[in-house]
Design an enzyme around this catalytic site. Sequence first.
Site, mmCIF file in Angstrom:
data_model
loop_
_atom_site.group_PDB
_atom_site.id
_atom_site.type_symbol
_atom_site.label_atom_id
_atom_site.label_comp_id
_atom_site.label_asym_id
_atom_site.label_seq_id
_atom_site.Cartn_x
_atom_site.Cartn_y
_atom_site.Cartn_z
ATOM 1 N N ARG A 82 22.980 10.091 9.914
ATOM 2 C CA ARG A 82 22.288 8.879 9.433
ATOM 3 C C ARG A 82 22.832 8.443 8.065
ATOM 4 O O ARG A 82 23.582 7.471 7.969
ATOM 5 C CB ARG A 82 20.764 9.139 9.378
ATOM 6 C CG ARG A 82 19.929 7.890 9.214
ATOM 7 C CD ARG A 82 19.825 7.366 7.792
ATOM 8 N NE ARG A 82 19.321 8.358 6.837
ATOM 9 C CZ ARG A 82 19.335 8.177 5.521
ATOM 10 N NH1 ARG A 82 19.821 7.062 4.989
ATOM 11 N NH2 ARG A 82 18.891 9.125 4.706
ATOM 12 N N ASP A 83 22.543 9.185 7.022
ATOM 13 C CA ASP A 83 22.977 8.770 5.678
ATOM 14 C C ASP A 83 24.500 8.741 5.601
ATOM 15 O O ASP A 83 25.094 7.869 4.949
ATOM 16 C CB ASP A 83 22.425 9.754 4.629
ATOM 17 C CG ASP A 83 22.207 9.110 3.257
ATOM 18 O OD1 ASP A 83 22.611 7.961 3.075
ATOM 19 O OD2 ASP A 83 21.640 9.781 2.374
ATOM 20 N N HIS A 96 17.262 15.590 -2.484
ATOM 21 C CA HIS A 96 18.313 14.828 -1.777
ATOM 22 C C HIS A 96 19.297 14.312 -2.828
ATOM 23 O O HIS A 96 19.014 13.347 -3.527
ATOM 24 C CB HIS A 96 17.616 13.674 -1.039
ATOM 25 C CG HIS A 96 18.504 12.744 -0.287
ATOM 26 N ND1 HIS A 96 18.566 12.717 1.095
ATOM 27 C CD2 HIS A 96 19.343 11.766 -0.693
ATOM 28 C CE1 HIS A 96 19.392 11.773 1.492
ATOM 29 N NE2 HIS A 96 19.887 11.175 0.427
ATOM 30 N N HIS A 128 23.072 12.964 -4.094
ATOM 31 C CA HIS A 128 24.395 12.404 -3.806
ATOM 32 C C HIS A 128 25.325 12.963 -4.880
ATOM 33 O O HIS A 128 24.905 13.214 -6.014
ATOM 34 C CB HIS A 128 24.345 10.866 -3.828
ATOM 35 C CG HIS A 128 23.713 10.303 -2.583
ATOM 36 N ND1 HIS A 128 24.431 9.636 -1.620
ATOM 37 C CD2 HIS A 128 22.438 10.339 -2.133
ATOM 38 C CE1 HIS A 128 23.624 9.272 -0.632
ATOM 39 N NE2 HIS A 128 22.395 9.689 -0.922
ATOM 40 N N CYS A 157 24.706 4.439 0.402
ATOM 41 C CA CYS A 157 23.671 3.516 0.851
ATOM 42 C C CYS A 157 24.218 2.099 0.698
ATOM 43 O O CYS A 157 24.719 1.739 -0.377
ATOM 44 C CB CYS A 157 22.400 3.704 0.020
ATOM 45 S SG CYS A 157 21.127 2.507 0.418
ATOM 46 N N ASN A 164 26.939 12.007 0.023
ATOM 47 C CA ASN A 164 25.860 12.965 -0.190
ATOM 48 C C ASN A 164 26.494 14.299 -0.588
ATOM 49 O O ASN A 164 27.681 14.521 -0.377
ATOM 50 C CB ASN A 164 25.085 13.190 1.119
ATOM 51 C CG ASN A 164 24.231 12.026 1.503
ATOM 52 O OD1 ASN A 164 24.733 10.991 1.898
ATOM 53 N ND2 ASN A 164 22.931 12.185 1.392
HETATM 54 P P1 HMG Z 1 12.944 -7.974 6.905
HETATM 55 O O1 HMG Z 1 14.050 -8.920 7.080
HETATM 56 O O2 HMG Z 1 12.118 -8.077 5.688
HETATM 57 O O3 HMG Z 1 11.984 -7.938 8.170
HETATM 58 O O4 HMG Z 1 13.538 -6.513 7.041
HETATM 59 P P2 HMG Z 1 11.120 -9.015 8.842
HETATM 60 O O5 HMG Z 1 9.857 -8.280 9.203
HETATM 61 O O6 HMG Z 1 11.029 -10.271 8.027
HETATM 62 O O7 HMG Z 1 11.976 -9.334 10.166
HETATM 63 C C1 HMG Z 1 13.231 -9.983 10.153
HETATM 64 C C2 HMG Z 1 13.946 -9.707 11.463
HETATM 65 O O8 HMG Z 1 14.253 -8.300 11.536
HETATM 66 C C3 HMG Z 1 13.089 -10.035 12.681
HETATM 67 O O9 HMG Z 1 13.991 -10.410 13.719
HETATM 68 C C4 HMG Z 1 12.497 -8.698 13.049
HETATM 69 O O10 HMG Z 1 12.164 -8.609 14.419
HETATM 70 C C5 HMG Z 1 13.625 -7.749 12.694
HETATM 71 P P3 HMG Z 1 14.215 -11.983 14.091
HETATM 72 O O11 HMG Z 1 12.851 -12.468 14.427
HETATM 73 O O12 HMG Z 1 14.781 -12.593 12.832
HETATM 74 O O13 HMG Z 1 15.182 -11.902 15.205
HETATM 75 N N1 HMG Z 1 13.148 -6.399 12.360
HETATM 76 C C6 HMG Z 1 13.642 -5.280 12.878
HETATM 77 N N2 HMG Z 1 14.627 -5.045 13.789
HETATM 78 C C7 HMG Z 1 14.884 -3.767 14.103
HETATM 79 N N3 HMG Z 1 14.226 -2.714 13.561
HETATM 80 C C8 HMG Z 1 13.245 -2.918 12.661
HETATM 81 C C9 HMG Z 1 12.934 -4.230 12.289
HETATM 82 N N4 HMG Z 1 12.033 -4.770 11.444
HETATM 83 C C10 HMG Z 1 12.173 -6.091 11.485
HETATM 84 N N5 HMG Z 1 12.600 -1.866 12.149
HETATM 85 C C11 HMG Z 1 13.616 -4.152 7.059
HETATM 86 C C12 HMG Z 1 12.831 -5.371 6.646
HETATM 87 C C13 HMG Z 1 13.022 -2.952 6.347
HETATM 88 C C14 HMG Z 1 13.524 -3.979 8.566
HETATM 89 C C15 HMG Z 1 15.108 -4.349 6.629
HETATM 90 O O14 HMG Z 1 15.168 -4.682 5.279
HETATM 91 C C16 HMG Z 1 15.978 -3.161 6.924
HETATM 92 O O15 HMG Z 1 16.206 -2.811 8.056
HETATM 93 N N6 HMG Z 1 16.526 -2.517 5.880
HETATM 94 C C17 HMG Z 1 17.461 -1.434 6.122
HETATM 95 C C18 HMG Z 1 17.351 -0.460 5.024
HETATM 96 C C19 HMG Z 1 18.213 0.744 5.260
HETATM 97 O O16 HMG Z 1 18.377 1.240 6.355
HETATM 98 N N7 HMG Z 1 18.775 1.274 4.135
HETATM 99 C C20 HMG Z 1 19.538 2.457 4.145
HETATM 100 C C21 HMG Z 1 18.666 3.667 4.292
HETATM 101 S S1 HMG Z 1 17.747 4.122 2.827
HETATM 102 C C22 HMG Z 1 18.758 5.266 2.035
HETATM 103 O O17 HMG Z 1 19.906 5.399 2.391
HETATM 104 C C23 HMG Z 1 18.220 6.147 0.955
HETATM 105 C C24 HMG Z 1 17.946 7.570 1.409
HETATM 106 O O18 HMG Z 1 19.117 8.174 1.934
HETATM 107 C C25 HMG Z 1 17.451 8.433 0.257
HETATM 108 C C26 HMG Z 1 18.299 8.356 -1.020
HETATM 109 O O19 HMG Z 1 19.518 8.540 -0.979
HETATM 110 O O20 HMG Z 1 17.675 8.136 -2.080
HETATM 111 C C27 HMG Z 1 16.875 7.628 2.492
HETATM 112 MG MG MG Z 2 20.747 9.102 0.675
#
Ligand code: HMG
Ligand code: MG
Length: 307
Positions: free
Chosen positions: A11-12, A210, A212, A243, A252
């Site tokens: 995933r990450d 966690h 990086h 990210c 990471n």
């Molecule tokens: P949004 O645009 O605010 O959502 O996204 P919305 O509710 O306004 O919906 C917009 C569109 O997205 C709609 O589709 C929804 O159906 C769809 P449309 O009507 O336009 O066709 N939608 C979705 N589709 C699939 N799966 C869903 C979903 N939700 C809405 N769950 C949202 C909000 C959070 C979904 C968006 O901003 C997003 O997906 N962000 C991705 C963030 C991400 O994955 N970041 C990387 C991971 S975090 C990380 O790496 C840190 C970590 O490793 C720890 C660290 O290192 O500190 C964990």
């Molecule tokens: Mg991370």
Amino acid sequence: MKIKIVEVGPRDGLQNEKKILSLENKLWLIHALVEAGLKRIEAGAFVSPNKVPQMSDSSVLFKKINLIKPYQNPKLGVHFSALVPNLHGLRNARDSGVREIAVFGSCSESFSLKNINCTIAESFVRFREVIKESKKNKMKVRGYLSTAFGCPYEGKVSLKKVISLTDKMLGLGVKEVSIGDTIGVATPKQVRTLLKELIPQIGTQKIALHFHDTRGTALANVLAGLDLGITTYDSSIGGLGGCPYAQGASGNLATEDLVYMLEGMGLKTGVDINKIYSLKDPLEKMIGHVLPGRAIQAGSSHASTQI
Ligand code: HMG
Ligand code: MG
């Protein structure tokens, strides 16, 4: 002391790769990680495919994983999990047979807005509903708190805020909170200062770390965590990672770097490091570049001086 490793490579690690791995290659990687002894594997994310296309096949991936019979055997003790940002994602995850999810929030407002398009307060409203629904479906929930040691947009992050958000997340019923150094800026002193405040309130068992390795401090930070009794660490095969919403967040902490250090210190991980080393060539071929992890590049040469 047994250390629990949460392997976040599929995933990450893969969420930031330019080349999107085929489903077949992702399954190969996951299988190889299980073979190497990893027991907790974050395999995908039910997030917007427009935002993170690398994770868009998570539904099919989990359905395939669930068809692999040995993985269903509780004796194997392998658990797969996925990131879930909202109810939409939770329902997709549930329908794909996911049994453990992770909600992910941030300690800084700017990162929260960029990453999940809502404020921290709004994100906690979402987490509450996601966790409630998960419990109804007997799904386990982990929590992440990103940017706990520094934010790519705001710089310094207040210690008080990290502590109160950790407490708040645990209050929602997550089994553990993974405290994230999203952009790899933490130093051992910072880790110690945070843990010395947190541990008297919540103990050591519900905290995971966690890191990086952007600036080479990840293993030093793990040592700081170990000294204070933290036994769960996230890491990623080959040091893959980053990210898309944290520019400059490189890999990471590499799983095999972590395993090398821990086993060398007499701490048990259950991971066969040589099996991880053997993944270097095929994995580099799949992603199209050299892996950033150090131990995997050194491999098993000079084995007699190694663990
Ligand atoms: P949004 O645009 O605010 O959502 O996204 P919305 O509710 O306004 O919906 C917009 C569109 O997205 C709609 O589709 C929804 O159906 C769809 P449309 O009507 O336009 O066709 N939608 C979705 N589709 C699939 N799966 C869903 C979903 N939700 C809405 N769950 C949202 C909000 C959070 C979904 C968006 O901003 C997003 O997906 N962000 C991705 C963030 C991400 O994955 N970041 C990387 C991971 S975090 C990380 O790496 C840190 C970590 O490793 C720890 C660290 O290192 O500190 C964990
Ligand atoms: Mg991370």
